[in-house]
Motif scaffolding. Sequence first.
Motif, PDB file in Angstrom:
ATOM      1  N   SER A 145      62.094   5.734  45.126  1.00  0.00           N
ATOM      2  CA  SER A 145      63.454   5.626  45.652  1.00  0.00           C
ATOM      3  C   SER A 145      63.844   4.154  45.706  1.00  0.00           C
ATOM      4  O   SER A 145      63.010   3.277  45.893  1.00  0.00           O
ATOM      5  N   GLY A 155      64.694  11.697  41.895  1.00  0.00           N
ATOM      6  CA  GLY A 155      64.110  12.914  42.466  1.00  0.00           C
ATOM      7  C   GLY A 155      64.018  14.025  41.434  1.00  0.00           C
ATOM      8  O   GLY A 155      63.022  14.762  41.370  1.00  0.00           O
ATOM      9  N   LEU A 156      65.049  14.161  40.609  1.00  0.00           N
ATOM     10  CA  LEU A 156      65.034  15.161  39.541  1.00  0.00           C
ATOM     11  C   LEU A 156      63.935  14.852  38.526  1.00  0.00           C
ATOM     12  O   LEU A 156      63.214  15.744  38.076  1.00  0.00           O
ATOM     13  N   ASN A 206      68.873   7.706  43.440  1.00  0.00           N
ATOM     14  CA  ASN A 206      67.725   8.352  44.076  1.00  0.00           C
ATOM     15  C   ASN A 206      67.697   9.846  43.759  1.00  0.00           C
ATOM     16  O   ASN A 206      66.623  10.438  43.619  1.00  0.00           O
ATOM     17  N   GLY A 207      68.866  10.468  43.626  1.00  0.00           N
ATOM     18  CA  GLY A 207      68.927  11.869  43.204  1.00  0.00           C
ATOM     19  C   GLY A 207      68.396  12.053  41.792  1.00  0.00           C
ATOM     20  O   GLY A 207      67.665  13.006  41.497  1.00  0.00           O
ATOM     21  N   GLY A 246      72.487   6.611  46.463  1.00  0.00           N
ATOM     22  CA  GLY A 246      72.265   8.054  46.597  1.00  0.00           C
ATOM     23  C   GLY A 246      72.199   8.759  45.250  1.00  0.00           C
ATOM     24  O   GLY A 246      71.344   9.628  45.025  1.00  0.00           O
ATOM     25  N   GLN A 247      73.082   8.369  44.323  1.00  0.00           N
ATOM     26  CA  GLN A 247      73.073   8.994  43.002  1.00  0.00           C
ATOM     27  C   GLN A 247      71.800   8.654  42.232  1.00  0.00           C
ATOM     28  O   GLN A 247      71.179   9.531  41.628  1.00  0.00           O
TER      29      GLN A 247
END
Length: 95
Positions: A2, A36-37, A32-33, A29-30
Amino acid sequence: MSLSATDVSRIARLARLHMDESEIAAVQGQLNGIFGLIEAMQAVDTTGVAPMSHPQDVSLRLRDDVVSESDRRAAYQAVAPSVENGLYLVPKVIE
């Protein structure tokens, strides 16, 4: 993985982007998303799965590689403004 707000602001500076704090938070946020994916996809066990060149089982229809036109270089260069040793000469545009 992250990213922190400091990481995002450093990336923005390297990309020569000006971002205020609200934009940095939104981009953080985008990103880190997305990370995460990627981590979720890397967690999938793919042992024994053969790599694919295409998601569907298709093959390209290829034609024979044969000459279909005659050599017309002399005719094309005959009407060119300036030719030397079979090459087109163009004006210099960068000094």
